[in-house]
Design a protein around this motif. Structure first.
Motif, PDB file in Angstrom:
ATOM      1  N   PRO A 101      19.834  36.632  68.047  1.00  0.00           N
ATOM      2  CA  PRO A 101      19.511  36.064  66.872  1.00  0.00           C
ATOM      3  C   PRO A 101      20.906  35.177  66.770  1.00  0.00           C
ATOM      4  O   PRO A 101      21.860  35.307  67.459  1.00  0.00           O
ATOM      5  CB  PRO A 101      19.651  37.312  66.074  1.00  0.00           C
ATOM      6  N   ASN A 102      20.923  34.329  65.742  1.00  0.00           N
ATOM      7  CA  ASN A 102      21.874  33.520  65.346  1.00  0.00           C
ATOM      8  C   ASN A 102      22.859  34.165  64.470  1.00  0.00           C
ATOM      9  O   ASN A 102      22.526  34.577  63.470  1.00  0.00           O
ATOM     10  CB  ASN A 102      21.391  32.033  64.920  1.00  0.00           C
ATOM     11  N   ASN A 103      24.224  33.827  64.797  1.00  0.00           N
ATOM     12  CA  ASN A 103      25.371  34.071  63.739  1.00  0.00           C
ATOM     13  C   ASN A 103      25.818  32.772  63.273  1.00  0.00           C
ATOM     14  O   ASN A 103      26.309  31.928  64.167  1.00  0.00           O
ATOM     15  CB  ASN A 103      26.498  34.817  64.567  1.00  0.00           C
ATOM     16  N   PRO A 104      26.083  32.274  61.823  1.00  0.00           N
ATOM     17  CA  PRO A 104      25.817  33.493  61.086  1.00  0.00           C
ATOM     18  C   PRO A 104      24.636  33.278  60.058  1.00  0.00           C
ATOM     19  O   PRO A 104      24.503  33.937  58.907  1.00  0.00           O
ATOM     20  CB  PRO A 104      27.158  32.728  59.942  1.00  0.00           C
ATOM     21  N   THR A 105      23.579  32.725  60.440  1.00  0.00           N
ATOM     22  CA  THR A 105      22.313  32.730  59.689  1.00  0.00           C
ATOM     23  C   THR A 105      21.628  33.945  59.632  1.00  0.00           C
ATOM     24  O   THR A 105      20.673  33.951  58.668  1.00  0.00           O
ATOM     25  CB  THR A 105      21.301  31.420  60.361  1.00  0.00           C
ATOM     26  N   GLY A 106      21.613  34.556  60.749  1.00  0.00           N
ATOM     27  CA  GLY A 106      20.730  36.006  60.863  1.00  0.00           C
ATOM     28  C   GLY A 106      19.344  35.605  61.266  1.00  0.00           C
ATOM     29  O   GLY A 106      18.433  36.493  61.226  1.00  0.00           O
ATOM     30  N   THR A 107      18.885  34.516  61.778  1.00  0.00           N
ATOM     31  CA  THR A 107      17.537  33.979  62.066  1.00  0.00           C
ATOM     32  C   THR A 107      17.498  34.204  63.708  1.00  0.00           C
ATOM     33  O   THR A 107      18.341  34.379  64.248  1.00  0.00           O
ATOM     34  CB  THR A 107      17.267  32.699  61.720  1.00  0.00           C
ATOM     35  N   TYR A 108      16.101  34.191  63.994  1.00  0.00           N
ATOM     36  CA  TYR A 108      15.862  34.264  65.583  1.00  0.00           C
ATOM     37  C   TYR A 108      14.738  33.450  65.977  1.00  0.00           C
ATOM     38  O   TYR A 108      14.026  32.970  65.115  1.00  0.00           O
ATOM     39  CB  TYR A 108      15.612  35.774  65.920  1.00  0.00           C
ATOM     40  N   LEU A 109      14.663  33.250  67.314  1.00  0.00           N
ATOM     41  CA  LEU A 109      13.543  32.802  68.134  1.00  0.00           C
ATOM     42  C   LEU A 109      12.845  33.807  68.600  1.00  0.00           C
ATOM     43  O   LEU A 109      13.124  34.642  69.318  1.00  0.00           O
ATOM     44  CB  LEU A 109      13.817  31.469  68.950  1.00  0.00           C
ATOM     45  N   GLY A 110      11.343  33.628  68.523  1.00  0.00           N
ATOM     46  CA  GLY A 110      10.452  34.636  69.357  1.00  0.00           C
ATOM     47  C   GLY A 110      10.572  34.300  71.093  1.00  0.00           C
ATOM     48  O   GLY A 110      11.004  33.196  71.175  1.00  0.00           O
ATOM     49  N   ALA A 111       9.973  35.387  71.506  1.00  0.00           N
ATOM     50  CA  ALA A 111      10.002  35.101  73.168  1.00  0.00           C
ATOM     51  C   ALA A 111       9.156  33.856  73.245  1.00  0.00           C
ATOM     52  O   ALA A 111       9.696  33.074  74.186  1.00  0.00           O
ATOM     53  CB  ALA A 111       9.264  36.279  73.597  1.00  0.00           C
ATOM     54  N   ALA A 112       7.994  33.417  72.767  1.00  0.00           N
ATOM     55  CA  ALA A 112       7.323  32.315  72.966  1.00  0.00           C
ATOM     56  C   ALA A 112       8.010  31.121  72.855  1.00  0.00           C
ATOM     57  O   ALA A 112       8.080  30.081  73.736  1.00  0.00           O
ATOM     58  CB  ALA A 112       6.093  32.234  72.310  1.00  0.00           C
ATOM     59  N   ASP A 113       8.832  30.900  71.730  1.00  0.00           N
ATOM     60  CA  ASP A 113       9.616  29.835  71.473  1.00  0.00           C
ATOM     61  C   ASP A 113      10.940  29.750  72.582  1.00  0.00           C
ATOM     62  O   ASP A 113      10.972  28.543  73.025  1.00  0.00           O
ATOM     63  CB  ASP A 113      10.092  29.719  70.230  1.00  0.00           C
ATOM     64  N   MET A 114      11.500  30.869  72.812  1.00  0.00           N
ATOM     65  CA  MET A 114      12.290  30.746  73.982  1.00  0.00           C
ATOM     66  C   MET A 114      11.700  30.393  75.360  1.00  0.00           C
ATOM     67  O   MET A 114      12.479  29.613  76.000  1.00  0.00           O
ATOM     68  CB  MET A 114      13.177  32.200  74.077  1.00  0.00           C
ATOM     69  N   ARG A 115      10.786  30.789  75.663  1.00  0.00           N
ATOM     70  CA  ARG A 115      10.035  30.375  76.739  1.00  0.00           C
ATOM     71  C   ARG A 115       9.704  28.806  76.777  1.00  0.00           C
ATOM     72  O   ARG A 115      10.022  28.155  77.873  1.00  0.00           O
ATOM     73  CB  ARG A 115       8.666  31.180  77.009  1.00  0.00           C
ATOM     74  N   ARG A 116       9.404  28.377  75.629  1.00  0.00           N
ATOM     75  CA  ARG A 116       8.952  26.866  75.597  1.00  0.00           C
ATOM     76  C   ARG A 116      10.118  26.162  75.657  1.00  0.00           C
ATOM     77  O   ARG A 116      10.282  25.073  76.365  1.00  0.00           O
ATOM     78  CB  ARG A 116       8.161  26.654  74.222  1.00  0.00           C
ATOM     79  N   LEU A 117      11.560  26.751  75.145  1.00  0.00           N
ATOM     80  CA  LEU A 117      12.598  25.929  75.223  1.00  0.00           C
ATOM     81  C   LEU A 117      13.198  25.674  76.758  1.00  0.00           C
ATOM     82  O   LEU A 117      13.633  24.847  77.142  1.00  0.00           O
ATOM     83  CB  LEU A 117      13.773  26.744  74.619  1.00  0.00           C
ATOM     84  N   LYS A 118      13.153  27.060  77.402  1.00  0.00           N
ATOM     85  CA  LYS A 118      13.357  27.168  78.762  1.00  0.00           C
ATOM     86  C   LYS A 118      12.599  26.273  79.785  1.00  0.00           C
ATOM     87  O   LYS A 118      12.844  25.467  80.578  1.00  0.00           O
ATOM     88  CB  LYS A 118      13.261  28.659  79.243  1.00  0.00           C
ATOM     89  N   ASP A 119      11.077  26.123  79.478  1.00  0.00           N
ATOM     90  CA  ASP A 119      10.424  25.300  80.188  1.00  0.00           C
ATOM     91  C   ASP A 119      10.602  23.791  80.023  1.00  0.00           C
ATOM     92  O   ASP A 119      10.166  23.232  80.801  1.00  0.00           O
ATOM     93  CB  ASP A 119       8.809  25.517  79.731  1.00  0.00           C
ATOM     94  N   GLY A 120      11.291  23.354  78.684  1.00  0.00           N
ATOM     95  CA  GLY A 120      11.713  21.977  78.686  1.00  0.00           C
ATOM     96  C   GLY A 120      12.947  21.668  79.239  1.00  0.00           C
ATOM     97  O   GLY A 120      13.247  20.524  79.153  1.00  0.00           O
TER      98      GLY A 120
END
Length: 374
Positions: A170-189
């Motif tokens: 998750p991100n500091n300071p916003t407290g939000t996060y990306l799910g595994a599918a979004d992180m995979r899409r980021l890596k694939d790009g």
């Protein structure tokens, strides 16, 4: 006429010039710890563990003091072995550091330099641009969507100069996060020539089914590293202890760059004991979930805008009205001995970040802000 007073010895004039980029670094400023005129304060500015460290970690730290004249294990073998067993990892693909900050900086030094770019999200951890500039690289920010990392925006900012992409999840300071599918899409790009660094400092607090801290990404790619810390749920911030998991080639580079004894013996001992005290870690996680939900509900009932957080803090948006804004709220809390974190440095001047503390501390925050919004 009296003689002019002796001005004393003159300071020598330096002709030394630091590398380009160093002078552009805005030094990191941590959360405040004191309020002038007050002996006792409640510090809720640095996301420190509400319950403090495990008693077993404290005992191990004290015991380690008996051998402080000895150099520590430069390879952190026992600690890396315990981390590997806990998370189902290969010990040889783990490196420990003096906080994850050290590892983030080493990764920048290793893979970015003058003429290169280091990419991170708009409200990302302030260490990211510092590490980039210290390496001589140019930090580049990608806009966020609703204070959450925007995968498409990050990929749109990638250029032929991009060498490292930092994502706090998750991100500091916003407290939000990306799910595994979004992180995979980021890596694939991303090209395999770009290093993706997933800073999962708050991973232990996340209780969402779609979250994955980065281990699966590391295992499926040769250009992903996950960093973690003992400063948050294990509450060992004062000892500076972090670790990372990565591909063999990256781990080899880090072991060549890091100093021989970069983690103290006391930190290793306390970290090993904290990792072994599973019951205390679970208690800390339950406490955080309970009081994060409670604080969020109570502050929303006061009419304040609170973002959904998966971490051990919440972020509170205040109106821009003078006397009712974040600056006024911060001053009001300090008058009552409560220290929150201003977020202007993160591009969020209208917000305060409040760490989840003990029950009495949370009730004091709600009472104070209730009086403030009155």
């Amino acid at each position: 006429r009296r003689p002019a007073p002796d001005p004393g010895p003159r300071e020598p004039v330096s002709t030394l010039v630091a590398r380009p980029g160093i002078a552009e670094i805005d030094p990191y400023v941590g959360g405040e710890s004191a309020i002038r005129g007050r002996d006792r304060v409640v510090k809720l500015a640095s996301n420190e563990g509400a319950l403090g460290p495990s008693p077993k970690a404290v005992a191990a730290y004290i015991e380690a003091g008996k051998s402080m004249h000895r150099y520590p294990d430069g390879g952190c073998v026992a600690l890396r072995s315990a981390l590997a067993e806990r998370h189902g990892l290969n010990r040889d693909r783990i490196v420990c550091g003096a906080g994850s900050d050290e590892l983030l900086s080493l990764l920048c030094r290793a893979y970015a330099g003058p003429g290169d770019e280091v990419l991170y999200s708009e409200h990302g951890f302030l260490i990211f641009p510092i590490a980039a500039r210290a390496a001589g690289a140019t930090p580049v920010t990608a806009p966020e969507a609703k204070r959450t990392v925007d995968v498409d925006a990050v990929l749109a900012c990638v250029s032929e100069k991009t060498r490292v992409v930092f994502i706090a999840n998750p991100n500091n300071p916003t407290g939000t996060y990306l799910g595994a599918a979004d992180m995979r899409r980021l890596k694939d790009g991303l090209s395999d020539s770009v290093l993706l660094v997933v800073d999962a400092a708050y991973a232990e607090y996340v209780e969402r089914d779609d979250y994955e801290p980065g281990i699966e990404l590391v295992d499926s790619a040769a250009s992903v590293v996950m960093t973690r810390t003992f400063s948050k749920i294990h509450a060992l911030g004062g000892l500076r202890l972090g670790w990372c998991y990565g591909p063999p080639a990256v781990i080899d580079v880090l072991n060549r760059l890091r100093l021989p004894f970069n983690v103290s013996g006391a930190a290793q001992a306390a970290g090993l004991a904290a990792l072994g005290d599973v019951a205390f870690t679970e208690e800390s996680r339950r406490h955080n979930a309970t009081w994060r939900a409670w604080l969020t509900e109570r502050l929303r009932a006061l009419g304040l805008s609170i973002g959904d957080s998966v971490c051990n803090f919440v972020i509170v948006q205040f109106p821009a009205t003078p006397g009712r804004d974040a600056e006024a709220a911060d001053a009001f809390l300090k008058e009552r001995g409560l220290i929150a974190r201003r977020l202007a440095g993160y591009g969020l001047p209208g917000c305060l970040r409040i760490t989840i503390g003990r029950e009495g501390e949370m009730r004091a925050v709600v009472d104070a802000l209730g009086e403030f919004v009155g």
